[in-house]
Design a protein around this motif. Structure first.
Motif, PDB file in Angstrom:
ATOM      1  N   HIS A   1       0.491  -0.976  -0.055  1.00 16.20           N
ATOM      2  CA  HIS A   1       0.053   0.240  -0.659  1.00 16.20           C
ATOM      3  C   HIS A   1       0.513   1.487   0.150  1.00 16.20           C
ATOM      4  CE1 HIS A   1      -2.177   3.368   1.216  1.00 16.20           C
ATOM      5  NE2 HIS A   1      -3.446   2.575   0.899  1.00 16.20           N
ATOM      6  N   HIS A   2       0.429   2.249  -0.897  1.00 13.06           N
ATOM      7  CA  HIS A   2       1.269   3.002  -1.575  1.00 13.06           C
ATOM      8  C   HIS A   2       0.083   4.540  -0.899  1.00 13.06           C
ATOM      9  CE1 HIS A   2       5.112   1.765  -2.709  1.00 13.06           C
ATOM     10  NE2 HIS A   2       3.982   1.233  -3.888  1.00 13.06           N
ATOM     11  N   ALA A   3       0.908   6.002  -0.019  1.00 15.79           N
ATOM     12  CA  ALA A   3       0.083   6.546   0.271  1.00 15.79           C
ATOM     13  C   ALA A   3       0.994   7.713  -0.011  1.00 15.79           C
ATOM     14  CB  ALA A   3      -0.606   6.778   1.516  1.00 15.79           C
ATOM     15  N   PHE A   4      -0.487   8.330  -1.313  1.00 17.78           N
ATOM     16  CA  PHE A   4       0.181   9.484  -1.773  1.00 17.78           C
ATOM     17  C   PHE A   4      -0.102  11.242  -1.116  1.00 17.78           C
ATOM     18  CE2 PHE A   4      -0.834   6.550  -5.277  1.00 17.78           C
ATOM     19  CZ  PHE A   4       0.474   5.414  -5.514  1.00 17.78           C
ATOM     20  N   ASP A   5      -0.995  10.810  -0.822  1.00 17.90           N
ATOM     21  CA  ASP A   5      -0.951  12.446  -0.388  1.00 17.90           C
ATOM     22  C   ASP A   5      -2.178  11.889   1.432  1.00 17.90           C
ATOM     23  OD1 ASP A   5      -2.721  14.446   1.143  1.00 17.90           O
ATOM     24  OD2 ASP A   5      -3.177  14.735  -1.339  1.00 17.90           O
ATOM     25  N   ARG A   6      -0.928  13.163   2.567  1.00 18.79           N
ATOM     26  CA  ARG A   6      -2.008  12.974   4.151  1.00 18.79           C
ATOM     27  C   ARG A   6      -3.219  12.758   4.252  1.00 18.79           C
ATOM     28  NH1 ARG A   6       3.228  15.322   4.416  1.00 18.79           N
ATOM     29  NH2 ARG A   6       4.507  13.824   5.549  1.00 18.79           N
ATOM     30  N   ARG A   7      -3.723  13.768   2.695  1.00 19.43           N
ATOM     31  CA  ARG A   7      -5.386  14.270   3.233  1.00 19.43           C
ATOM     32  C   ARG A   7      -6.525  12.813   3.340  1.00 19.43           C
ATOM     33  NH1 ARG A   7      -8.027  18.633   2.565  1.00 19.43           N
ATOM     34  NH2 ARG A   7      -6.089  19.292   1.711  1.00 19.43           N
TER      35      ARG A   7
END
Length: 253
Positions: free
Chosen positions: A218-224
């Motif tokens: 899993h990659h998160a691209f934005d803290r939002r």
């Protein structure tokens, strides 16, 4: 009147996102911060008690050192608590459990839907793939400012694998290997921690046997993505009775 959501640590990087998401989905009651500042137009409160008294639910992504004080304050004001702080210890966990006797609490190392699906799959793979044949390793990378290692999400993945195998993570964890460590032990759950740049969050769990490898990443691209998940959890939590909840309860996994 829409739900009033308060943000502990509103001036931090996550706090700013949380404030924006809360204002879009409900009413932002304001927040607390060490700097005494926050997003323009958002009321600032001197402490967690004052914030809780003007909020229907408080979202807290602050620091492990605040957990016990926040648990007492939110229980005292009977304010539901969305807790995204990681890196806390056994005494903090006891404080959270005590608060949950009085108020609804949802505590999670990660409020992203995708990560919680990875946790579910990691537990199922841990249950199906024999530990004597499939070595489990977890690799995570975060931005250079992150202070805890392994990350709370990485540890949650490790606990999920351990739960699938019917063991306690503390009994099989291998974190920060260095030097002459000898051969890998059967059943170990290994962790590798990487830090650099401004990586929001990347997690991979690998099950490696002699003839195949299965990986979940899993990659998160934005803290939002974490903020929007926490606000959705807050809207749900407010209607729940006192108790300690996790993201599986909210997502009905």
């Amino acid at each position: 009147m829409s739900l009033r959501i308060g943000i502990a640590g509103i001036s931090g990087r996550m706090g700013i996102y949380l404030a924006e998401e809360a204002a879009a989905a409900a009413t932002l009651s304001g927040g607390t911060s060490r700097s005494g500042a926050g997003p323009a137009g958002a009321p600032h409160f001197p402490d967690i008690i004052a914030l809780a008294r003007e909020s229907d639910v408080v979202i807290d992504f602050t620091h492990a050192s605040t957990v016990q004080a926040h648990a007492r304050a939110l229980a005292e004001t009977e304010t539901p608590w969305v807790l995204g702080t990681t890196g806390y210890g056994p005494e903090d966990e006891i404080a959270i459990q005590e608060a949950a006797k009085v108020i609804p609490v949802i505590a999670a190392p990660n409020f992203c839907t995708g990560v919680n699906l990875v946790l579910l799959l990691a537990e199922k793979l841990g249950a199906v793939l024999p530990a004597s044949q499939y070595d489990a390793e977890i690799v995570e990378m975060h931005h250079r400012q992150k202070v805890d290692a392994p990350s709370g999400t990485a540890l949650a993945i490790g606990r999920a694998v351990a739960a699938g195998r019917g063991v306690d993570l503390g009994d099989v964890i291998a974190s920060g290997r260095d030097g002459h460590t000898g051969p890998r032990k059967d059943g170990e759950i290994g962790f590798a921690t990487l830090r650099g740049g401004q990586i929001v969050g990347s997690h991979t769990v690998m099950f490696t046997a002699g003839d195949e490898q299965i990986s979940l990443t899993h990659h998160a691209f934005d803290r939002r993505v974490f903020a929007s998940g926490a606000v959705r959890a807050a809207l749900w939590l407010h209607a729940q009775p006192a108790g300690l909840y996790g993201m599986r309860d909210f997502l009905k996994l």
